[in-house]
Design a protein around this motif. Structure first.
Motif, PDB file in Angstrom:
ATOM      1  N   GLU A  87      11.420  11.399  -9.087  1.00 25.51           N
ATOM      2  CA  GLU A  87      10.061  11.469  -9.612  1.00 25.51           C
ATOM      3  C   GLU A  87       9.126  10.535  -8.835  1.00 25.51           C
ATOM      4  O   GLU A  87       7.966  10.864  -8.584  1.00 25.51           O
ATOM      5  CB  GLU A  87      10.060  11.099 -11.096  1.00 25.51           C
ATOM      6  N   PHE A  88       9.638   9.378  -8.435  1.00 16.98           N
ATOM      7  CA  PHE A  88       8.864   8.447  -7.621  1.00 16.98           C
ATOM      8  C   PHE A  88       8.497   9.084  -6.284  1.00 16.98           C
ATOM      9  O   PHE A  88       7.351   9.013  -5.838  1.00 16.98           O
ATOM     10  CB  PHE A  88       9.663   7.150  -7.421  1.00 16.98           C
ATOM     11  N   VAL A  89       9.456   9.750  -5.648  1.00 20.42           N
ATOM     12  CA  VAL A  89       9.192  10.439  -4.377  1.00 20.42           C
ATOM     13  C   VAL A  89       8.111  11.496  -4.558  1.00 20.42           C
ATOM     14  O   VAL A  89       7.176  11.591  -3.761  1.00 20.42           O
ATOM     15  CB  VAL A  89      10.490  11.059  -3.801  1.00 20.42           C
ATOM     16  N   THR A  90       8.220  12.281  -5.614  1.00 18.31           N
ATOM     17  CA  THR A  90       7.224  13.320  -5.895  1.00 18.31           C
ATOM     18  C   THR A  90       5.847  12.694  -6.070  1.00 18.31           C
ATOM     19  O   THR A  90       4.841  13.197  -5.557  1.00 18.31           O
ATOM     20  CB  THR A  90       7.633  14.122  -7.143  1.00 18.31           C
ATOM     21  N   GLY A  95       0.426  11.655  -4.192  1.00 24.49           N
ATOM     22  CA  GLY A  95      -0.639  10.668  -4.011  1.00 24.49           C
ATOM     23  C   GLY A  95      -1.016  10.428  -2.561  1.00 24.49           C
ATOM     24  O   GLY A  95      -1.883   9.604  -2.270  1.00 24.49           O
ATOM     25  N   GLY A  96      -0.357  11.115  -1.636  1.00 25.09           N
ATOM     26  CA  GLY A  96      -0.656  10.944  -0.220  1.00 25.09           C
ATOM     27  C   GLY A  96      -0.070   9.685   0.383  1.00 25.09           C
ATOM     28  O   GLY A  96      -0.444   9.300   1.497  1.00 25.09           O
ATOM     29  N   HIS A  97       0.846   9.047  -0.313  1.00 27.71           N
ATOM     30  CA  HIS A  97       1.478   7.829   0.207  1.00 27.71           C
ATOM     31  C   HIS A  97       2.580   8.146   1.206  1.00 27.71           C
ATOM     32  O   HIS A  97       2.954   7.294   2.015  1.00 27.71           O
ATOM     33  CB  HIS A  97       2.032   6.981  -0.937  1.00 27.71           C
ATOM     34  N   LEU A  98       3.099   9.349   1.111  1.00 27.22           N
ATOM     35  CA  LEU A  98       4.072   9.864   2.075  1.00 27.22           C
ATOM     36  C   LEU A  98       3.590  11.245   2.491  1.00 27.22           C
ATOM     37  O   LEU A  98       3.039  11.978   1.666  1.00 27.22           O
ATOM     38  CB  LEU A  98       5.465  10.015   1.441  1.00 27.22           C
ATOM     39  N   PRO A  99       3.806  11.598   3.736  1.00 23.35           N
ATOM     40  CA  PRO A  99       3.423  12.955   4.136  1.00 23.35           C
ATOM     41  C   PRO A  99       4.306  13.975   3.440  1.00 23.35           C
ATOM     42  O   PRO A  99       5.443  13.679   3.069  1.00 23.35           O
ATOM     43  CB  PRO A  99       3.658  12.960   5.645  1.00 23.35           C
ATOM     44  N   LYS A 100       3.755  15.153   3.271  1.00 20.25           N
ATOM     45  CA  LYS A 100       4.576  16.228   2.705  1.00 20.25           C
ATOM     46  C   LYS A 100       5.745  16.434   3.663  1.00 20.25           C
ATOM     47  O   LYS A 100       5.554  16.660   4.851  1.00 20.25           O
ATOM     48  CB  LYS A 100       3.759  17.500   2.563  1.00 20.25           C
ATOM     49  N   PRO A 101       6.964  16.302   3.147  1.00 22.27           N
ATOM     50  CA  PRO A 101       8.114  16.325   4.047  1.00 22.27           C
ATOM     51  C   PRO A 101       8.393  17.696   4.649  1.00 22.27           C
ATOM     52  O   PRO A 101       8.105  18.722   4.049  1.00 22.27           O
ATOM     53  CB  PRO A 101       9.280  15.897   3.167  1.00 22.27           C
ATOM     54  N   ARG A 102       8.917  17.625   5.850  1.00 23.98           N
ATOM     55  CA  ARG A 102       9.404  18.845   6.493  1.00 23.98           C
ATOM     56  C   ARG A 102      10.636  19.302   5.734  1.00 23.98           C
ATOM     57  O   ARG A 102      11.280  18.538   5.036  1.00 23.98           O
ATOM     58  CB  ARG A 102       9.789  18.557   7.943  1.00 23.98           C
TER      59      ARG A 102
END
Length: 112
Positions: A87-90, A95-102
């Protein structure tokens, strides 16, 4: 005190410590807040240990971002750590803190 009463009191204490629940009768609210804060930071460190690729991707932002996430969405007393980490990763991606993963990276960031 019966086992059922003891289990209910323990659950009440866990809710206060892990999920921002009200302090149980007989407990000092300010001390519980301190202990809850310590446990939340510890949980963040455990999550960083369990998901080193996530901690590495966020670097020094990991701690503050986890604290922000955790304050808005504390871990439930019955919740698995892996589900909470997912849930944290999601939340980080939304929130744009991580790029949408490949494709494929999601499975590495979210392990079950």
């Amino acid at each position: 005190m019966s086992r059922a009463d003891l289990a209910a009191r323990q659950a009440e204490l866990l809710r206060a410590l892990l999920a921002s629940g009200p302090p149980p009768a007989g407990f000092d609210a300010s001390r519980l807040r301190v202990e809850a804060s310590v446990l939340r930071r510890k949980h963040g460190r455990v999550l960083a240990y369990q998901r080193p690729e996530l901690a590495e991707a966020l670097g020094e932002r990991f701690g503050p971002l986890f604290a922000e996430f955790n304050s808005a969405r504390p871990k439930r007393d019955t919740e698995r750590s892996g589900a909470y980490a997912d849930e944290f990763v999601t939340w980080l991606i939304a929130g744009g803190h991580l790029p949408k993963p490949r494709r494929g990276l999601v499975s590495r960031l979210r392990r079950r």
